[in-house]
Design a protein around this motif. Structure first.
Motif, PDB file in Angstrom:
ATOM      1  N   GLY A 270       0.805  -1.209   0.000  1.00  0.00           N
ATOM      2  CA  GLY A 270       0.000   0.000   0.000  1.00  0.00           C
ATOM      3  C   GLY A 270       0.841   1.262   0.000  1.00  0.00           C
ATOM      4  O   GLY A 270       2.073   1.225   0.062  1.00  0.00           O
ATOM      5  N   VAL A 271       0.135   2.395  -0.054  1.00  0.00           N
ATOM      6  CA  VAL A 271       0.809   3.700  -0.092  1.00  0.00           C
ATOM      7  C   VAL A 271       1.588   3.957   1.197  1.00  0.00           C
ATOM      8  O   VAL A 271       2.617   4.638   1.189  1.00  0.00           O
ATOM      9  CB  VAL A 271      -0.231   4.806  -0.338  1.00  0.00           C
ATOM     10  N   ARG A 272       1.124   3.385   2.280  1.00  0.00           N
ATOM     11  CA  ARG A 272       1.784   3.622   3.571  1.00  0.00           C
ATOM     12  C   ARG A 272       3.262   3.211   3.512  1.00  0.00           C
ATOM     13  O   ARG A 272       4.126   3.906   4.066  1.00  0.00           O
ATOM     14  CB  ARG A 272       1.067   2.848   4.673  1.00  0.00           C
ATOM     15  N   LEU A 273       3.564   2.081   2.853  1.00  0.00           N
ATOM     16  CA  LEU A 273       4.947   1.627   2.745  1.00  0.00           C
ATOM     17  C   LEU A 273       5.776   2.616   1.926  1.00  0.00           C
ATOM     18  O   LEU A 273       6.942   2.863   2.237  1.00  0.00           O
ATOM     19  CB  LEU A 273       4.983   0.239   2.104  1.00  0.00           C
ATOM     20  N   LEU A 275       5.282   5.903   1.676  1.00  0.00           N
ATOM     21  CA  LEU A 275       5.521   7.082   2.514  1.00  0.00           C
ATOM     22  C   LEU A 275       6.564   6.791   3.592  1.00  0.00           C
ATOM     23  O   LEU A 275       7.393   7.654   3.912  1.00  0.00           O
ATOM     24  CB  LEU A 275       4.207   7.542   3.145  1.00  0.00           C
ATOM     25  N   LEU A 276       6.532   5.579   4.147  1.00  0.00           N
ATOM     26  CA  LEU A 276       7.527   5.200   5.148  1.00  0.00           C
ATOM     27  C   LEU A 276       8.924   5.187   4.541  1.00  0.00           C
ATOM     28  O   LEU A 276       9.893   5.674   5.151  1.00  0.00           O
ATOM     29  CB  LEU A 276       7.187   3.824   5.726  1.00  0.00           C
ATOM     30  N   ALA A 389      -0.783  11.048  -1.058  1.00  0.00           N
ATOM     31  CA  ALA A 389      -1.794  11.242  -0.016  1.00  0.00           C
ATOM     32  C   ALA A 389      -3.207  11.091  -0.580  1.00  0.00           C
ATOM     33  O   ALA A 389      -4.069  10.455   0.038  1.00  0.00           O
ATOM     34  CB  ALA A 389      -1.618  12.621   0.617  1.00  0.00           C
ATOM     35  N   ARG A 392      -3.865   7.453  -1.090  1.00  0.00           N
ATOM     36  CA  ARG A 392      -4.159   6.737   0.168  1.00  0.00           C
ATOM     37  C   ARG A 392      -5.595   6.960   0.595  1.00  0.00           C
ATOM     38  O   ARG A 392      -6.269   6.034   1.050  1.00  0.00           O
ATOM     39  CB  ARG A 392      -3.186   7.210   1.256  1.00  0.00           C
ATOM     40  N   ALA A 396      -8.429   4.061   0.884  1.00  0.00           N
ATOM     41  CA  ALA A 396      -9.147   3.897   2.157  1.00  0.00           C
ATOM     42  C   ALA A 396     -10.645   3.996   1.988  1.00  0.00           C
ATOM     43  O   ALA A 396     -11.437   3.323   2.672  1.00  0.00           O
ATOM     44  CB  ALA A 396      -8.657   4.938   3.157  1.00  0.00           C
TER      45      ALA A 396
END
Length: 397
Positions: A270-273, A275-276, A389, A392, A396
């Motif tokens: 996902g996008v979270r990875l 951004l991390l 963003a 994401r 969601a």
């Protein structure tokens, strides 16, 4: 750290060290003016190669089909077509490259030959990434860097090494491919793109445009500096050009080497990875900028002598610029993995526009270069973060 990342980073580290040694040996063996000429050729070549790196990125994304499928593009034919297209475009624009890289005809010949050979390397590498063939990819990276260092050392032993250096920098592209390709040919047989030829060509063109814009900020930045400061003597620019090459390598080269791997990883995440990963690049950059400010001037003085003296604040700014570029490379891998080619291109185009605009500011040469080095990739990262963003939020919902 996943084993593929370790293997690729190790190969990239050795190849990057070879690149550092090329810089060191050339700078030590020739005059500052001759080094500046070599640095501009190196910058121009890898500006072109960096743009063509978009081919590898798109082939990595597309090479997910292991068996022949009717209507899907053949990677072998695409590689030949891409190489021919690159050669034709560079020959048609030869006066431009003669102006940028130097007036000698052999310079353009070396540039054209290197571009054509690299297209074949890019398609092969992309297919290997798509097949998750980590060891052959690492071998290709390693052999390329080692051959380049060996060729440069041989060239420097000649009475007049200038033209030989250009050939030595270009030859590793076809030689490394000739060494690795026979070993992996069976593994690559039957791999096709996941889209028809027309769609693959369109996607690749977008990826090349974005990669070309990124190459302007990475490999091509020294050439841009030279073009934007026509009144500066070559010897006066030599310390800044050396500092640019040295500060780009520790951050940008690993990010570029990992981009295709990141595309594979982000494709299933996902996008979270994404951004991390961008945040981790930021932390690493901050640490390296502090280290460059404190220890960088003394290291440059010890390694290259007083002709290449650069202050710590400038080195820290150049490291920060490299970190921003690496963050944009990582964010771009996330956008490509999600097939957001248009946003990917837009970020890099914005970066180039902002960089060129900064070079036009009414400032002295050094602060103008620093502003350009920071503002371009900073603007690109902002574009990417907004898009990621939004992505994401969309996922969601």
């Amino acid at each position: 750290m996943p084993r593929p990342a370790v293997v690729l980073l190790a190969a990239t580290a050795v190849s990057g060290l070879a690149g550092y040694l090329v810089t060191f040996f050339v700078a030590a063996a020739v005059t500052p003016a001759a080094y500046a000429t070599f640095a501009v050729f190196w910058s121009t070549l890898f500006l072109v190669v960096g743009a063509l790196g978009g081919i590898q990125q798109e082939i990595t994304r597309a090479a997910g089909v292991r068996d022949a499928v009717d209507g899907m593009a053949s990677l072998g034919r695409f590689a030949v077509a891409a190489a021919l297209a690159a050669v034709i475009v560079l020959l048609a624009t030869a006066p431009l490259w003669t102006l940028v890289a130097g007036g000698h005809p052999l310079t353009v010949v070396a540039l054209v030959a290197g571009a054509g050979a690299y297209c074949l390397v890019a398609v092969t590498s992309g297919a290997l990434y798509g097949a998750r063939a980590w060891l052959p990819i690492a071998t290709l990276i390693l052999v390329d860097g080692v051959l380049r260092l060996a060729g440069v050392l041989v060239s420097l032993a000649l009475p007049e090494p200038e033209r030989a250096l250009e050939i030595a920098v270009v030859l590793p592209f076809p030689l490394a491919l000739a060494i690795v390709l026979p070993v992996v040919a069976r593994r690559l047989r039957g791999i096709r793109a996941d889209v028809p030829l027309a769609r693959l060509a369109r996607n690749t063109l977008l990826a090349v445009l974005a990669a070309g814009a990124s190459a302007v900020l990475i490999s091509g930045f020294p050439a841009l500096v030279s073009a934007a400061t026509p009144g500066e003597p070559a010897a006066a620019l030599a310390p800044l050009l050396l500092a640019l090459m040295i500060t780009r390598a520790p951050i940008v080269i690993p990010a570029m080497a990992m981009q295709s791997l990141l595309i594979v990883r982000f494709r299933d995440a996902g996008v979270r990875l994404v951004l991390l990963a961008v945040a981790l690049v930021g932390v690493a950059t901050a640490l390296l900028a502090v280290l460059a400010a404190v220890a960088g001037p003394a290291l440059l003085l010890a390694g290259f002598g007083p002709d290449y003296a650069v202050d710590g604040a400038l080195l820290a700014a150049l490291v920060a610029s490299s970190g921003l570029i690496a963050a944009v490379i990582v964010g771009g891998a996330g956008l490509l993995a999600a097939s957001r080619h248009s946003v990917y291109v837009a970020g890099w185009v914005v970066a180039v526009v902002v960089t060129v605009a900064a070079f036009l500011l009414p400032l002295p040469a050094e602060p103008r270069i620093v502003v350009a080095a920071l503002a371009g990739p900073g603007a690109a990262l902002l574009v990417q973060l907004v898009a990621l963003a939004a992505r994401r939020v969309e996922v969601a919902a």
